[in-house]
Design a protein around this motif. Structure first.
Motif, mmCIF file in Angstrom:
data_model
loop_
_atom_site.group_PDB
_atom_site.id
_atom_site.type_symbol
_atom_site.label_atom_id
_atom_site.label_comp_id
_atom_site.label_asym_id
_atom_site.label_seq_id
_atom_site.Cartn_x
_atom_site.Cartn_y
_atom_site.Cartn_z
ATOM 1 N N ALA A 131 1.235 -0.856 -0.175
ATOM 2 C CA ALA A 131 0.050 -0.300 0.294
ATOM 3 C C ALA A 131 1.128 1.256 -0.247
ATOM 4 O O ALA A 131 0.022 2.382 -0.855
ATOM 5 C CB ALA A 131 -1.416 0.085 0.571
ATOM 6 N N GLU A 135 1.915 3.879 -3.135
ATOM 7 C CA GLU A 135 0.973 5.518 -3.230
ATOM 8 C C GLU A 135 2.575 6.252 -3.304
ATOM 9 O O GLU A 135 1.974 7.298 -4.029
ATOM 10 C CB GLU A 135 0.666 6.233 -1.828
ATOM 11 C CG GLU A 135 0.097 6.936 -1.295
ATOM 12 C CD GLU A 135 -0.872 7.668 -2.303
ATOM 13 O OE1 GLU A 135 -0.988 9.073 -2.671
ATOM 14 O OE2 GLU A 135 -1.709 6.725 -2.312
ATOM 15 N N HIS A 173 -6.724 -5.959 -0.092
ATOM 16 C CA HIS A 173 -6.934 -4.584 -0.423
ATOM 17 C C HIS A 173 -6.085 -2.765 -0.915
ATOM 18 O O HIS A 173 -6.787 -1.967 -1.410
ATOM 19 C CB HIS A 173 -6.275 -3.880 1.284
ATOM 20 C CG HIS A 173 -6.534 -1.853 1.795
ATOM 21 N ND1 HIS A 173 -7.603 -1.674 2.117
ATOM 22 C CD2 HIS A 173 -5.391 -1.701 2.517
ATOM 23 C CE1 HIS A 173 -7.270 -0.540 2.344
ATOM 24 N NE2 HIS A 173 -6.218 -0.506 2.398
ATOM 25 N N VAL A 174 -4.986 -3.048 -1.886
ATOM 26 C CA VAL A 174 -4.593 -2.840 -1.808
ATOM 27 C C VAL A 174 -4.960 -2.346 -3.472
ATOM 28 O O VAL A 174 -5.180 -1.667 -4.418
ATOM 29 C CB VAL A 174 -3.638 -2.493 -2.406
ATOM 30 C CG1 VAL A 174 -2.294 -1.943 -3.457
ATOM 31 C CG2 VAL A 174 -1.826 -2.661 -1.009
ATOM 32 N N ARG A 176 -8.277 -3.122 -4.575
ATOM 33 C CA ARG A 176 -9.289 -2.562 -4.185
ATOM 34 C C ARG A 176 -9.214 -0.631 -3.995
ATOM 35 O O ARG A 176 -10.013 -0.234 -5.035
ATOM 36 C CB ARG A 176 -10.515 -3.204 -3.252
ATOM 37 C CG ARG A 176 -10.797 -4.257 -3.303
ATOM 38 C CD ARG A 176 -11.696 -4.576 -1.968
ATOM 39 N NE ARG A 176 -12.034 -5.977 -2.032
ATOM 40 C CZ ARG A 176 -12.504 -6.994 -0.628
ATOM 41 N NH1 ARG A 176 -11.928 -6.415 0.207
ATOM 42 N NH2 ARG A 176 -12.918 -7.240 -0.742
ATOM 43 N N GLN A 177 -7.697 -0.347 -3.372
ATOM 44 C CA GLN A 177 -7.828 1.237 -3.209
ATOM 45 C C GLN A 177 -7.554 1.533 -4.735
ATOM 46 O O GLN A 177 -8.234 2.308 -5.326
ATOM 47 C CB GLN A 177 -6.354 1.313 -2.215
ATOM 48 C CG GLN A 177 -6.287 1.708 -1.431
ATOM 49 C CD GLN A 177 -5.654 2.347 0.028
ATOM 50 O OE1 GLN A 177 -4.828 1.470 -0.229
ATOM 51 N NE2 GLN A 177 -6.070 2.676 1.385
ATOM 52 N N LEU A 178 -6.502 1.368 -5.220
ATOM 53 C CA LEU A 178 -6.640 1.490 -6.886
ATOM 54 C C LEU A 178 -7.869 1.055 -7.713
ATOM 55 O O LEU A 178 -8.389 2.109 -9.010
ATOM 56 C CB LEU A 178 -5.224 0.164 -7.225
ATOM 57 C CG LEU A 178 -4.122 0.812 -6.598
ATOM 58 C CD1 LEU A 178 -3.169 -0.097 -7.028
ATOM 59 C CD2 LEU A 178 -3.279 1.620 -7.302
ATOM 60 N N ARG A 179 -8.968 -0.119 -7.781
ATOM 61 C CA ARG A 179 -9.789 -0.053 -8.258
ATOM 62 C C ARG A 179 -10.277 0.852 -8.012
ATOM 63 O O ARG A 179 -10.936 1.586 -9.183
ATOM 64 C CB ARG A 179 -10.815 -0.759 -8.140
ATOM 65 C CG ARG A 179 -11.600 -1.738 -8.727
ATOM 66 C CD ARG A 179 -12.777 -2.654 -8.455
ATOM 67 N NE ARG A 179 -12.798 -2.337 -7.312
ATOM 68 C CZ ARG A 179 -13.682 -3.119 -6.230
ATOM 69 N NH1 ARG A 179 -13.583 -4.377 -6.588
ATOM 70 N NH2 ARG A 179 -13.518 -2.708 -4.940
ATOM 71 N N ASP A 180 -10.208 1.730 -6.812
ATOM 72 C CA ASP A 180 -11.422 2.772 -7.035
ATOM 73 C C ASP A 180 -10.985 4.123 -6.846
ATOM 74 O O ASP A 180 -11.795 5.499 -6.288
ATOM 75 C CB ASP A 180 -12.559 2.658 -5.319
ATOM 76 C CG ASP A 180 -13.165 1.475 -5.757
ATOM 77 O OD1 ASP A 180 -13.836 0.997 -6.163
ATOM 78 O OD2 ASP A 180 -12.964 0.417 -3.845
ATOM 79 N N ASP A 181 -9.738 4.195 -7.012
ATOM 80 C CA ASP A 181 -8.966 5.420 -6.944
ATOM 81 C C ASP A 181 -8.941 5.941 -8.119
ATOM 82 O O ASP A 181 -8.616 5.691 -9.463
ATOM 83 C CB ASP A 181 -7.753 5.073 -6.824
ATOM 84 C CG ASP A 181 -6.612 6.437 -7.198
ATOM 85 O OD1 ASP A 181 -6.987 7.664 -6.858
ATOM 86 O OD2 ASP A 181 -5.527 6.219 -6.224
#
Length: 201
Positions: A131, A135, A173-174, A176-181
């Motif tokens: 993560a 970033e 988690h990473v 999902r974060q990138l999918r929604d970023d």
């Protein structure tokens, strides 16, 4: 699997992979390497960062897709691994000016690199810190640059919501974060152990 063997590895890559087995370090798959080489070529990537040099398998694939004046900055905590990678670079006839090997933790090296100066960042090591590395990578990328994360399927465990071990949870988690970023356009490629790509808007 057909996609893993579609672009065969030559003797230099096979020897680098053999050194990885001897040293007990992981390497990206041939299918993942071919995909990364194609991405680097499409970007005409002249400035690339790699987290996890290993014995140079991923490095060689990246360099083969980059223009001949491109420079790969590759980071690994294990100096012995980087020494083996330099052997692979020499065997491949890659000029020393095309690689910058930096020993150390990516969490300490990445913050020192220049914002918006890179075309492609590959994160292929240190899953507990994926993560943070993702970033940092987004900060380093120019618009249109690509973040690539190897091992994004965690041996198929990411797709199973019942699997909740620490590493799988972090990788999931990473993803999902990138999918929604909204800063990126993401895609998951089913090569190797999963290659997550995120294009910086």
């Amino acid at each position: 699997m057909y996609c893993e063997d579609f672009v065969p590895e030559d003797e230099v890559l096979l020897r680098a992979r053999g050194r990885a087995a001897e040293l007990g370090c992981a390497s990206i798959s041939a299918g993942t390497g071919a995909a990364l080489s194609a991405v680097a070529a499409a970007l005409r990537a002249r400035a690339v960062v790699e987290v996890g040099t290993g014995t140079g398998v991923g490095s060689l694939w990246l360099l083969r897709g980059m223009p001949t004046d491109g420079v790969l900055t590759t980071i690994d905590i294990e100096v012995e691994h980087q020494r083996a990678a330099k052997t692979a670079f020499a065997e491949a006839g890659i000029r020393s000016t095309r690689t910058r090997t930096i020993p150390g933790r990516a969490s300490e090296v990445l913050p020192r690199l220049t914002d918006g100066a890179y075309d492609l960042v590959l994160v292929a090591a240190d899953k507990p810190r994926y993560a943070d590395h993702a970033e940092q990578a987004l900060r380093l990328l120019r618009p249109g640059g690509v973040l690539a994360i190897d091992g994004a399927l965690a041996r198929g465990r990411v797709a199973d919501p019942a699997v909740r071990d620490e590493t799988t949870t972090i990788v999931r988690h990473v993803g999902r974060q990138l999918r929604d970023d909204e800063r990126v356009v993401p895609a998951m490629l089913p090569v190797g152990d999963g290659l997550l790509l995120a294009v910086r808007r």
